[in-house]
Scaffold this motif. Structure first.
Motif, mmCIF file in Angstrom:
data_model
loop_
_atom_site.group_PDB
_atom_site.id
_atom_site.type_symbol
_atom_site.label_atom_id
_atom_site.label_comp_id
_atom_site.label_asym_id
_atom_site.label_seq_id
_atom_site.Cartn_x
_atom_site.Cartn_y
_atom_site.Cartn_z
ATOM 1 N N ILE A 70 -1.641 9.639 -10.178
ATOM 2 C CA ILE A 70 -1.271 8.839 -11.123
ATOM 3 C C ILE A 70 -2.580 8.783 -12.121
ATOM 4 O O ILE A 70 -3.656 8.356 -11.829
ATOM 5 C CB ILE A 70 -1.005 7.316 -10.548
ATOM 6 N N GLY A 71 -1.915 8.944 -13.426
ATOM 7 C CA GLY A 71 -2.895 8.837 -14.638
ATOM 8 C C GLY A 71 -2.866 7.592 -15.338
ATOM 9 O O GLY A 71 -2.295 6.638 -14.739
ATOM 10 N N SER A 98 0.965 -1.340 -0.100
ATOM 11 C CA SER A 98 0.063 -0.004 -0.225
ATOM 12 C C SER A 98 1.055 1.110 -0.052
ATOM 13 O O SER A 98 1.723 1.408 1.032
ATOM 14 C CB SER A 98 -0.913 0.138 1.389
ATOM 15 N N LEU A 99 0.558 1.990 -1.040
ATOM 16 C CA LEU A 99 1.273 3.231 -1.278
ATOM 17 C C LEU A 99 0.423 4.390 -1.470
ATOM 18 O O LEU A 99 0.902 5.422 -1.926
ATOM 19 C CB LEU A 99 2.312 3.133 -2.275
ATOM 20 N N ARG A 100 -0.725 4.279 -0.893
ATOM 21 C CA ARG A 100 -1.712 5.452 -1.254
ATOM 22 C C ARG A 100 -1.455 6.649 -0.515
ATOM 23 O O ARG A 100 -0.523 6.704 0.773
ATOM 24 C CB ARG A 100 -3.142 5.091 -0.740
ATOM 25 N N HIS A 101 -1.946 8.063 -1.004
ATOM 26 C CA HIS A 101 -1.533 9.189 -0.291
ATOM 27 C C HIS A 101 -0.074 9.424 -0.253
ATOM 28 O O HIS A 101 0.582 9.619 0.798
ATOM 29 C CB HIS A 101 -2.211 9.281 1.094
ATOM 30 N N ASN A 102 0.685 9.563 -1.320
ATOM 31 C CA ASN A 102 2.183 9.276 -1.158
ATOM 32 C C ASN A 102 2.877 10.452 -1.945
ATOM 33 O O ASN A 102 4.032 10.325 -2.469
ATOM 34 C CB ASN A 102 2.978 8.066 -1.109
ATOM 35 N N ASN A 103 1.985 11.289 -2.813
ATOM 36 C CA ASN A 103 2.355 12.233 -3.830
ATOM 37 C C ASN A 103 3.497 11.520 -4.974
ATOM 38 O O ASN A 103 4.509 12.102 -5.094
ATOM 39 C CB ASN A 103 3.217 13.303 -2.798
ATOM 40 N N ILE A 104 2.662 10.351 -5.386
ATOM 41 C CA ILE A 104 3.319 9.628 -6.463
ATOM 42 C C ILE A 104 2.787 9.842 -7.720
ATOM 43 O O ILE A 104 1.505 9.886 -7.738
ATOM 44 C CB ILE A 104 3.578 8.250 -6.361
ATOM 45 N N GLY A 105 3.174 10.523 -8.610
ATOM 46 C CA GLY A 105 2.765 10.791 -10.141
ATOM 47 C C GLY A 105 3.243 9.613 -11.049
ATOM 48 O O GLY A 105 3.507 8.579 -10.702
#
Length: 402
Positions: free
Chosen positions: A383-384, A349-356
Motif C-alpha cells: 500500500i502506497g 489486522s490485515l497485514r501480509h495480505n497482498n492488498i494494494g
C-alpha cells in the motif's frame, strides 16, 4: 530412614545443615521454600546439624507448603515417598511438578496421593512429564478428589485421544476447575460417545487450550459434538491443528453452543474461504465474542451472502485478526460487505495480505460505518501513500494506522 537435608543461615553459627529424621512420614526435597523460625532446636556444633522437633516441623511445613515447585527428574522410589508426604501437606494450594518424568515413574503414586485428597489444591502443573495415553487414564482417576482445583496443566505430554477423553470424562465433577491446558499433545479428537454417556453436567471450564495437537477435520467434528458441555467457556484456543475447511465448518456449528465465549483462536489451521465463512456465521449467533483470530490461514475472502444468512448478533466483536492470509482484491470486496456486521470493531489486522492501493481504497469505503475502529494494521501489503491517505480520510476515528 528418610531425611530432608537443607542448609540454613543463622546469625550465631553461620551456615549449618538441617537434617530432619521424618522416618515414614514425609519425603520432601530441598527445593521447597519454607521458614525455620520458632523451631525448638538442638544444635550440635561439631556435627553442624540441627535436629528439629518432628511434629513441629511437619506443622510448620504444612503452613509454608501452600506453594511447592519441584522440577527434576524423579526416580520411582523418591517420587513414591514424595507422594506419601503429600497426604500430610494438606494446605498446599499450588503444586508444580513439571518436567519430572512422572509418566514413567510415578503416575500411580500421584493418582493415589490425589485420592487421599488435597483439599486446598487449586493449581496443578504437570506439563512435560511424558504422561502418554495409558498414564493419562491412571492420573485422571485421581482428579475427582481435587474438589478445589481451578487450574490444570497437562500440556506437552504426548497424550492421545483416549487419554484426553479420560480426562474429560472425570473433570466435569470439578465444580471449581476454570482452566484446562491440553496443548502440545497428540490429540486428534475425542470419543464423543464416551463423553456424552459419562458427563452428567456442564464443565465449569472458562479456558480450554487445545492448540498444537493434531485435531484435523475429524477431531474438529468430535469437538463440535461435545461443545454443548462447555457452555460456560470464555476462551478457546485451537491454533496449529490442521483443522482445514471441513473442520472449520464443524467448529462454526459447535461454537453456537458457547454462549459466553469471548476469545476464539483458530490461527494456523489451513482454513480457506468456506471454513472462514462458516466460522463467521457461527459466531454471528453469539453476543459475547470480542476477539476472533483467523490469522495465518489461506483465506481469500468470505461468502458475504452466506454470512448474512447466519448473522444474528456480532455486536460485541472488538478485535479481528486476518493477518497472513491471501485476501487480495476479490477478498477485500467480500470483506467490505461483511464489515457492516461488526459495528463495535476496534482493532483490525490485515497485514501480509497482498492488498494494494486500490484494495485499500475499497476496504476503507467498506469500513466507513465502523465508528469504533481505532487501530488497523495494513503493513506488508504494497500500500502506497494514496491508499494510506484514503484509509485515514474514510475512517475518521482512527488513532493508529500501521
Amino acid at each position: 530412614m528418610i531425611y530432608l537435608h537443607r542448609t540454613i543461615q543463622t546469625s550465631q553459627y553461620g551456615n549449618i545443615n538441617v537434617a530432619h529424621n521424618l522416618i515414614e512420614l514425609v519425603y520432601v526435597l530441598p527445593f521447597i521454600e519454607h521458614k525455620l523460625n520458632n523451631y525448638p532446636v538442638d544444635v550440635d556444633l561439631q556435627a553442624k546439624t540441627v535436629t528439629l522437633d518432628k511434629l513441629t516441623f511437619i506443622m510448620e511445613l504444612g503452613k509454608a507448603g501452600e506453594r511447592i515447585s519441584i522440577r527434576k527428574n524423579w526416580d520411582k522410589t523418591e517420587f513414591e515417598y514424595f507422594c506419601q508426604g503429600l497426604s500430610i501437606l494438606r494446605t498446599v494450594r499450588h503444586l508444580d511438578l513439571s518436567k519430572g518424568n512422572i509418566g514413567e515413574v510415578g503416575a500411580d503414586s500421584l493418582s493415589k496421593a490425589m485420592a487421599q485428597r488435597l483439599p486446598e489444591l487449586e493449581y496443578l502443573y504437570l506439563s512435560h512429564n511424558n504422561i502418554g495415553e495409558d498414564t493419562a487414564q491412571t492420573i485422571a482417576r485421581g482428579f475427582p478428589n481435587l474438589t478445589n482445583l481451578m487450574y490444570l496443566d497437562l500440556s506437552h505430554n504426548n497424550i492421545h485421544n483416549f487419554g484426553a477423553t479420560s480426562v474429560l470424562g472425570v473433570i466435569w465433577k470439578l465444580n471449581n476447575l476454570r482452566n484446562l491446558d491440553l496443548s502440545h499433545n497428540n490429540i486428534q479428537g475425542f470419543d464423543a460417545q464416551i463423553v456424552n454417556e459419562g458427563v452428567e453436567n456442564v464443565y465449569a471450564l472458562e479456558d480450554l487450550n487445545l492448540s498444537t495437537n493434531g485435531i484435523g477435520n475429524e477431531g474438529a467434528e468430535s469437538l463440535s459434538i461435545i461443545m454443548k458441555f462447555f457452555s460456560l467457556l470464555k476462551n478457546l484456543f485451537l491454533s496449529h491443528n490442521n483443522i482445514g475447511d471441513d473442520g472449520a465448518c464443524s467448529i462454526g456449528r459447535g461454537v453456537t453452543k458457547l454462549t459466553k465465549l469471548i476469545y476464539l483462536d483458530l490461527s494456523n489451521n489451513k482454513i480457506q474461504d468456506v471454513g472462514a465463512t462458516n466460522v463467521v456465521r457461527g459466531i454471528g449467533k453469539l453476543n459475547s465474542l470480542r476477539n476472533l483470530d483467523l490469522s495465518h490461514n489461506s483465506i481469500q475472502g468470505f461468502d458475504a451472502e452466506l454470512v448474512s444468512e447466519g448473522i444474528v448478533n456480532v455486536d460485541a466483536l472488538e478485535c479481528l485478526d486476518l493477518s497472513n492470509n491471501n485476501i487480495g482484491s476479490e477478498g477485500v470486496k467480500s470483506l467490505s460487505k461483511v464489515m457492516k456486521w461488526f459495528p463495535q470493531l476496534k482493532y483490525l489486522s490485515l497485514r501480509h495480505n497482498n492488498i494494494g492501493d486500490d484494495c485499500a481504497k475499497r476496504l476503507s469505503r467498506g469500513m466507513v460505518k465502523l465508528n469504533k475502529l481505532k487501530h488497523i494494521v495494513l503493513s506488508h501489503n504494497n500500500i502506497g501513500d494514496i491508499g494510506a491517505e484514503e484509509v485515514i480520510r474514510q475512517i475518521g476515528n482512527l488513532e493508529l494506522l500501521s
